[in-house]
Design an enzyme around this catalytic site. Structure first.
Site, PDB file in Angstrom:
ATOM      1  N   VAL A  43      -6.674  -0.055   5.602  1.00  0.00           N
ATOM      2  CA  VAL A  43      -5.892  -0.886   4.822  1.00  0.00           C
ATOM      3  C   VAL A  43      -6.491  -0.419   3.017  1.00  0.00           C
ATOM      4  O   VAL A  43      -5.814  -0.803   2.180  1.00  0.00           O
ATOM      5  CB  VAL A  43      -5.986  -2.455   4.435  1.00  0.00           C
ATOM      6  CG1 VAL A  43      -7.405  -2.764   4.248  1.00  0.00           C
ATOM      7  CG2 VAL A  43      -5.368  -3.021   3.705  1.00  0.00           C
ATOM      8  N   LYS A  44      -8.199   0.420   3.137  1.00  0.00           N
ATOM      9  CA  LYS A  44      -8.482   0.581   2.027  1.00  0.00           C
ATOM     10  C   LYS A  44      -8.431   1.716   1.048  1.00  0.00           C
ATOM     11  O   LYS A  44      -7.905   1.712  -0.140  1.00  0.00           O
ATOM     12  CB  LYS A  44     -10.587   0.904   2.390  1.00  0.00           C
ATOM     13  CG  LYS A  44     -10.670  -0.323   3.026  1.00  0.00           C
ATOM     14  CD  LYS A  44     -11.111  -1.480   2.016  1.00  0.00           C
ATOM     15  CE  LYS A  44     -12.309  -2.339   2.954  1.00  0.00           C
ATOM     16  NZ  LYS A  44     -12.952  -3.058   1.189  1.00  0.00           N
ATOM     17  N   ASP A  45      -6.845   2.605   1.508  1.00  0.00           N
ATOM     18  CA  ASP A  45      -6.122   3.789   1.333  1.00  0.00           C
ATOM     19  C   ASP A  45      -5.728   3.381  -0.073  1.00  0.00           C
ATOM     20  O   ASP A  45      -6.203   3.706  -1.301  1.00  0.00           O
ATOM     21  CB  ASP A  45      -5.524   4.420   1.638  1.00  0.00           C
ATOM     22  CG  ASP A  45      -6.163   5.243   3.120  1.00  0.00           C
ATOM     23  OD1 ASP A  45      -7.632   4.862   2.657  1.00  0.00           O
ATOM     24  OD2 ASP A  45      -5.353   5.040   3.349  1.00  0.00           O
ATOM     25  N   ALA A  48      -8.517   2.219  -2.554  1.00  0.00           N
ATOM     26  CA  ALA A  48      -9.297   2.984  -3.507  1.00  0.00           C
ATOM     27  C   ALA A  48      -8.187   4.142  -4.701  1.00  0.00           C
ATOM     28  O   ALA A  48      -8.573   4.622  -5.482  1.00  0.00           O
ATOM     29  CB  ALA A  48      -9.343   4.261  -2.254  1.00  0.00           C
TER      30      ALA A  48
END
Ligand SMILES: Cc1ncc(COP(=O)(O)O)c(C=O)c1O
Length: 453
Positions: A43-45, A48
């Site tokens: 999910v961090k894409d 970021a």
């Protein structure tokens, strides 16, 4: 042609998948927002890229600059992909609790990785918070991301993840359940959903060793709540600015063991290969299941991919070393496995007691079945023989038949440890296991104890 101009354009629009087996005892419909289909597998894409683009727009980072971040790996992966496409250098500062796979993956996508100790205070100069800040101060043309306090983090989820969930559930979602680290996911999604429908419940999953739950419930930042834990990605020893406690209705804590066990269950029972915080989230949801009804629609978010944990939660030795493995039921066959190739030591009823004593000494054993005409007719054990000889030393020279006790009970190879332990007691120190090939083996009280420890 239906193409994407670069990999960053493929971020988002992750699937919502119904869970079937793991949640069979939950009355509500439970759906998993599976974030592993993002190009960085987490999910961090989303956040970021958002953090970098907001920094670009604010003039905080210039072409050719260096991005520096303290990250448990997933944010680093998202930053790495964005850095490649946008032409920045990336330094990731990790703590030594993070899996080796995460570090290797970051290096694979061109990041420089700096590892710091976990077991130090956040204010300690060796902590990964301090090291990231120092590197940012020392590196020219650099920008320190700070996913904890950088509010572009939760904004990404407010703009993307929240609306996706709302649309995919056609506004029917009643509960959102997710592990909380920086707080970006829960706060962004939670704010969006509550603006759409204030009745939607937002449940945060926390770990033992983290400050969130107590802070939410009492408003006290209690340092006594802080201690090292194993679960990755969630729980904190600080209060990141991204955690918006107002949109979170409650926190539920999950143990390291449960989080690890449920990470494996998601893979094996649902075929969804996801990471450790997903295990914690599902277990937390199951702990809260009595608060759910059949009309509820629950979305639980799975943050990252299972491949990052193959050396940990998906590794039997790693699990066993920590006492996390829920071993299958042991049977008599398991107990005799180690000595199954050695013949059973027996004595004949006509032999002298002194022969039985010699055999016990020779083989280092404490009990021997007694045979006559190819059958088990009795048994002797060292404590019984000892008592007899203390009372009357002349009994050394009588036949075993005169002093032996009842024969040991005979069990099948498939009988369980529980069944065996019911038969073994002070009077009956062992049982005999009849193998399919007609041979017998002994299981003693000691074998049972050893298998339990
Ligand atoms: C695997 C994993 N799970 C959960 C989280 C927590 O998400 P958030 O930081 O948005 O609260 C993170 C964040 O670091 C993570 O990497």
């Amino acid at each position: 042609m239906k193409i994407y101009n670069n990999i960053l354009e493929t971020i988002g629009n992750t699937p919502l998948v119904k869970l079937n087996k793991l949640t069979k005892d939950v009355e509500a419909l439970v759906l998993a927002k599976v974030e592993t289909t993002n190009p960085g597998n987490s999910v961090k894409d989303r956040m970021a890229v958002k953090m970098i683009e907001d920094a670009e727009n604010a003039g905080l980072i210039k072409p050719g600059g260096t991005i520096i971040e303290g990250t448990s790996g997933n944010t680093g992966m998202g930053l790495a992909l964005a850095a490649i496409i946008k032409g920045y250098k990336l330094i990731c500062v990790l703590n030594d609790k993070q899996s080796k796979e995460k570090m290797d993956i970051l290096r694979a996508v061109g990041a420089e990785v700096v590892v710091c100790p976990t077991a130090v205070e956040p204010t300690d100069p060796r902590s990964y918070y301090s090291v990231s800040r120092r590197l940012a101060a020392e590196t020219p043309n650099s920008w320190y991301v700070n996913q904890y306090d950088n509010l572009s983090n939760r904004q990404a989820h407010y703009e993307q993840t929240g609306p996706e969930i709302w649309e995919q559930t056609e506004g029917k979602i009643t509960h959102f359940v997710v592990g909380v680290g920086t707080g970006g996911t829960i706060s962004g999604v939670g704010k969006f959903l509550k603006e759409k429908n204030p009745n939607i419940k937002i449940w945060g999953i926390d770990t033992y060793g983290s400050v969130f739950k107590k802070y939410k419930e009492t408003g006290i930042f209690d340092e006594n709540e802080i201690y090292p834990y194993i679960t990755e990605g969630i729980g904190e020893d600080i209060l990141p600015k991204n955690v918006d406690f107002d949109v979170i209705d409650l926190f539920e804590k999950v143990t390291d063991k449960d989080a690890a066990v449920y990470t494996r269950k998601i893979a094996r029972e649902e075929g969804i290969f996801v990471g450790n915080s997903a295990g914690a989230a599902i277990k937390g949801l199951l702990q809260l299941k009595d608060q759910l009804t059949k009309d509820d629609v629950v979305v639980v978010l799975f943050h990252d991919h299972g491949s990052r944990y193959v050396g940990k939660m998906f590794n039997d030795d790693w699990m066993r070393e920590r006492g996390f493995l829920e071993e299958e039921v042991k049977t008599a066959a398991d107990l005799i496995e180690k000595h199954g190739n050695r013949p059973l030591v027996t004595v004949f009823a006509e032999e002298l007691v002194s022969h039985a004593i010699a055999s016990m000494r020779k083989y280092g054993i404490s009990q021997i079945p007694v045979m006559k005409d190819g059958k088990f007719v009795g048994a002797i054990d060292d404590s019984h023989v000892y008592q007899l000889l203390v009372d009357n030393p002349a009994l050394r020279d009588v036949s075993i038949a005169t002093v032996m006790g009842e024969p040991f009970p005979i069990v099948k190879e498939s009988d369980t440890l529980e069944q065996l332990s019911k038969l073994i007691n002070k009077q009956t120190p062992a049982v005999l296991v009849e193998k399919k090939d007609g041979h017998f083996h002994i299981v003693t009280r000691y074998d049972i104890i050893a298998s339990l420890s």
